[in-house]
Design a protein around this motif. Structure first.
Motif, PDB file in Angstrom:
ATOM      1  N   ARG A  26       0.795  -1.272  -0.112  1.00  0.00           N
ATOM      2  CA  ARG A  26      -0.004  -0.028   0.005  1.00  0.00           C
ATOM      3  C   ARG A  26       0.961   1.260  -0.178  1.00  0.00           C
ATOM      4  N   ARG A  27       1.995   1.192   0.551  1.00  0.00           N
ATOM      5  CA  ARG A  27       2.849   2.344   0.859  1.00  0.00           C
ATOM      6  C   ARG A  27       3.487   2.584  -0.551  1.00  0.00           C
ATOM      7  N   GLU A  28       3.884   1.522  -1.357  1.00  0.00           N
ATOM      8  CA  GLU A  28       4.434   1.733  -2.806  1.00  0.00           C
ATOM      9  C   GLU A  28       3.371   2.017  -3.669  1.00  0.00           C
ATOM     10  N   ASN A  29       2.233   1.587  -3.507  1.00  0.00           N
ATOM     11  CA  ASN A  29       1.158   2.229  -4.295  1.00  0.00           C
ATOM     12  C   ASN A  29       0.912   3.759  -4.072  1.00  0.00           C
ATOM     13  N   TYR A  30       0.996   3.964  -3.053  1.00  0.00           N
ATOM     14  CA  TYR A  30       0.679   5.474  -2.557  1.00  0.00           C
ATOM     15  C   TYR A  30       1.833   6.461  -3.217  1.00  0.00           C
ATOM     16  N   ASP A  31       3.162   5.877  -3.050  1.00  0.00           N
ATOM     17  CA  ASP A  31       4.128   6.567  -3.647  1.00  0.00           C
ATOM     18  C   ASP A  31       4.094   6.682  -5.305  1.00  0.00           C
ATOM     19  N   ILE A  32       3.280   5.891  -5.875  1.00  0.00           N
ATOM     20  CA  ILE A  32       3.369   5.849  -7.332  1.00  0.00           C
ATOM     21  C   ILE A  32       2.091   6.907  -7.457  1.00  0.00           C
ATOM     22  N   TYR A  33       1.193   6.940  -6.959  1.00  0.00           N
ATOM     23  CA  TYR A  33       0.322   8.127  -7.182  1.00  0.00           C
ATOM     24  C   TYR A  33       0.904   9.365  -6.990  1.00  0.00           C
ATOM     25  N   GLN A  34       1.390   9.336  -5.884  1.00  0.00           N
ATOM     26  CA  GLN A  34       2.043  10.809  -5.474  1.00  0.00           C
ATOM     27  C   GLN A  34       2.821  11.531  -6.860  1.00  0.00           C
ATOM     28  N   SER A  35       3.606  10.520  -7.516  1.00  0.00           N
ATOM     29  CA  SER A  35       4.548  10.796  -8.487  1.00  0.00           C
ATOM     30  C   SER A  35       3.549  11.126  -9.741  1.00  0.00           C
ATOM     31  N   LEU A  36       2.517  10.449  -9.994  1.00  0.00           N
ATOM     32  CA  LEU A  36       1.938  10.601 -11.247  1.00  0.00           C
ATOM     33  C   LEU A  36       1.061  11.667 -11.152  1.00  0.00           C
ATOM     34  N   LEU A  37       0.260  12.092 -10.164  1.00  0.00           N
ATOM     35  CA  LEU A  37      -0.788  13.046 -10.035  1.00  0.00           C
ATOM     36  C   LEU A  37       0.080  14.403  -9.718  1.00  0.00           C
ATOM     37  N   SER A  38       1.455  14.552  -9.624  1.00  0.00           N
ATOM     38  CA  SER A  38       2.130  15.799  -9.267  1.00  0.00           C
ATOM     39  C   SER A  38       1.939  17.025 -10.347  1.00  0.00           C
ATOM     40  N   ASP A  39       1.707  16.488 -11.481  1.00  0.00           N
ATOM     41  CA  ASP A  39       1.442  17.571 -12.658  1.00  0.00           C
ATOM     42  C   ASP A  39       0.109  17.459 -13.211  1.00  0.00           C
ATOM     43  N   ILE A  40      -0.891  16.885 -12.586  1.00  0.00           N
ATOM     44  CA  ILE A  40      -2.268  16.768 -13.159  1.00  0.00           C
ATOM     45  C   ILE A  40      -3.058  17.798 -12.612  1.00  0.00           C
ATOM     46  N   ALA A  41      -3.502  18.788 -13.548  1.00  0.00           N
ATOM     47  CA  ALA A  41      -4.615  19.914 -12.975  1.00  0.00           C
ATOM     48  C   ALA A  41      -5.826  19.597 -12.651  1.00  0.00           C
ATOM     49  N   GLY A  42      -6.435  20.034 -11.423  1.00  0.00           N
ATOM     50  CA  GLY A  42      -7.613  19.695 -11.102  1.00  0.00           C
ATOM     51  C   GLY A  42      -7.396  18.354 -10.115  1.00  0.00           C
ATOM     52  N   VAL A  43      -6.401  18.113  -9.601  1.00  0.00           N
ATOM     53  CA  VAL A  43      -6.418  17.047  -8.555  1.00  0.00           C
ATOM     54  C   VAL A  43      -5.397  17.614  -7.598  1.00  0.00           C
ATOM     55  N   THR A  44      -5.826  17.743  -6.257  1.00  0.00           N
ATOM     56  CA  THR A  44      -4.784  18.158  -5.185  1.00  0.00           C
ATOM     57  C   THR A  44      -4.865  17.078  -4.186  1.00  0.00           C
ATOM     58  N   PRO A  45      -3.673  16.277  -4.048  1.00  0.00           N
ATOM     59  CA  PRO A  45      -3.683  15.259  -2.913  1.00  0.00           C
ATOM     60  C   PRO A  45      -3.770  15.915  -1.823  1.00  0.00           C
ATOM     61  N   LEU A  46      -4.904  14.972  -0.686  1.00  0.00           N
ATOM     62  CA  LEU A  46      -5.173  15.525   0.556  1.00  0.00           C
ATOM     63  C   LEU A  46      -4.011  15.912   1.356  1.00  0.00           C
ATOM     64  N   TYR A  47      -2.787  14.910   1.248  1.00  0.00           N
ATOM     65  CA  TYR A  47      -1.618  15.029   2.121  1.00  0.00           C
ATOM     66  C   TYR A  47      -0.415  15.173   1.163  1.00  0.00           C
ATOM     67  N   GLU A  48       0.373  15.960   1.656  1.00  0.00           N
ATOM     68  CA  GLU A  48       1.471  16.693   1.036  1.00  0.00           C
ATOM     69  C   GLU A  48       2.685  15.249   1.052  1.00  0.00           C
ATOM     70  N   THR A  49       2.532  14.617   2.274  1.00  0.00           N
ATOM     71  CA  THR A  49       3.730  13.446   2.431  1.00  0.00           C
ATOM     72  C   THR A  49       2.928  12.163   2.890  1.00  0.00           C
ATOM     73  N   LEU A  50       3.772  11.254   2.832  1.00  0.00           N
ATOM     74  CA  LEU A  50       3.092  10.029   3.554  1.00  0.00           C
ATOM     75  C   LEU A  50       3.988   9.651   4.625  1.00  0.00           C
ATOM     76  N   PRO A  51       3.598   9.743   6.005  1.00  0.00           N
ATOM     77  CA  PRO A  51       4.325   9.533   7.244  1.00  0.00           C
ATOM     78  C   PRO A  51       4.947   8.507   7.262  1.00  0.00           C
TER      79      PRO A  51
END
Length: 390
Positions: free
Chosen positions: A279-304
């Motif tokens: 789950r942590r690995e998948n979360y990191d992939i999302y964070q990387s892929l969504l960083s430049d997509i307009a209209g989508v704001t991750p709720l959290y900036e980092t994963l503790p």
């Protein structure tokens, strides 16, 4: 569409082999998470919360301070116990306003309800525990979304009582737990009633059908049957909040109901450490892929470092329309907590309402691989581009 794409579109939780689950050790998979702690296993988390009210000796008319950002279903057992719910402010990153919380404590207040959202443990838990100690209040710690988070999963050591949920992280039929952390507390009637087989029958049959015809075909049949239907219970008066699903309200008949043996057997099939890692690995992939997509704001900036994410929550406009388009493509994205418990009042809590109307959760379950995540992000991009169209 390629066969690989069709497979990847079916991104809901997988169904384990029905027959392999039945052969599991009924005690496996549960006790190791709560080793050395006073724990009892309930039919679901709402049942555990209703039991918590009695264990804490809360009386009708007592007040519980609860976060304004909530599902509504977790607070309904407290209302069933005759308690009054007063909200405290939650900001748009799901953190409690400690000043607001402290100002809302009155002589009527007997407990504070704390929620760890999406697998992210609240960073101010110690301060909230201290506030409870200062005023002689109980702390009810809701770990339903954070079962495998923390230095010592299952965490939940701050609350006088802590409650957990199993089906949020694992594809099982219901299942919850309550842990007593305060030495003076004792179990009064630990779940001594059988699980409600009428509620288990339908999902059990569904699991069997999925094993034979496949989850995707079964989902298509269900969507065809629902086509054109209106659910009256979810309708709201103009300007009013939409209701949460009827099944989210607490059924008093579930009081004292224990976890089902089928759920206990199923839980023995899963590896908590591997679940957390994937789950942590998948979360990191999302964070990387969504960083430049307009209209989508991750709720959290980092994963503790100690978090086991429940999902990847994002903020989007036209959230319900986006979720509907993703669902039509077989993506198990959720308009998180979109319904409102009609017994509660969110009138002065704009940030909580914002979250309830804008949070979309993307699946990052342990069954998903990197290709799944890339496809989900691709479908999300397409859904965002058409969300305002009829």
């Amino acid at each position: 569409m390629t066969e690989l794409t069709r497979q990847h579109l079916d991104c809901g939780d997988p169904t384990p082999s029905l027959w392999s689950l039945l052969s599991r050790d009924p005690d496996g998979g549960l006790e190791p998470l709560f080793d050395g702690r006073r724990v009892a296993f309930s039919f679901n988390t709402r049942t555990a919360l209703r039991e918590a009210c009695d264990i804490l000796g809360l009386q009708p008319g007592d007040e519980v301070l609860a976060p304004a950002y909530n599902c509504g279903s977790e607070l309904d057992p407290l209302l069933d116990a005759g308690l009054d719910i007063a909200f405290y402010q939650i900001d748009r990153r799901t953190r409690p306003d400690l000043t607001d919380m402290a100002q809302r404590v009155t002589p009527k207040t007997k407990a504070i309800y704390l929620t760890h959202y999406f697998g992210m443990l609240q960073p101010d838990t110690s301060a909230i525990r201290a506030l409870c100690n200062e005023h002689g209040l109980f702390l009810i710690e809701d770990c339903a979304l954070s079962l495998l988070s923390g230095d010592r999963p299952a965490e939940g050591f701050a609350g006088d009582v802590s409650v957990f949920c199993f089906y949020k992280l694992f594809p099982v039929l219901a299942g919850g737990a309550i842990v007593l952390n305060a030495d003076q507390l004792e179990f009064r009637e630990p779940f001594d009633q059988p699980p409600p087989h009428s509620l288990l029958r339908k999902p059990f049959i569904r699991m069997g059908l999925e094993a034979f015809v496949g989850a995707r075909l079964l989902r298509k049949v269900a969507m065809w049957r629902r086509k054109g239907r209106v659910t009256p219970s979810l309708a709201a008066e103009p300007g009013a909040h939409i209701d949460m699903p009827p099944g989210y309200y607490f059924d008093p008949a579930l009081k004292h109901s224990r976890i089902s043996g089928f759920t206990k057997r199923a839980l023995a099939a899963f590896n908590p450490a591997q679940t957390r890692t994937r789950r942590r690995e998948n979360y990191d992939i999302y964070q990387s892929l969504l960083s430049d997509i307009a209209g989508v704001t991750p709720l959290y900036e980092t994963l503790p470092d100690t978090a086991c994410p429940l999902s990847f929550p994002v903020l989007v406009e036209d959230r319900d329309a986006v979720a509907a388009r993703l669902s039509a493509r077989g993506i198990a994205a959720t308009p998180w907590w979109s319904g409102y418990n009609q017994k509660l009042d969110w009138a002065e809590f704009d940030d909580a309402q914002f979250l309830k109307d804008h949070v979309l959760t993307l699946p990052c379950g342990q069954h998903l691989a990197a290709d799944h995540i890339r496809l989900i992000v691709s479908e999300l991009t397409a859904a965002l581009g058409t969300a305002d169209q009829p």
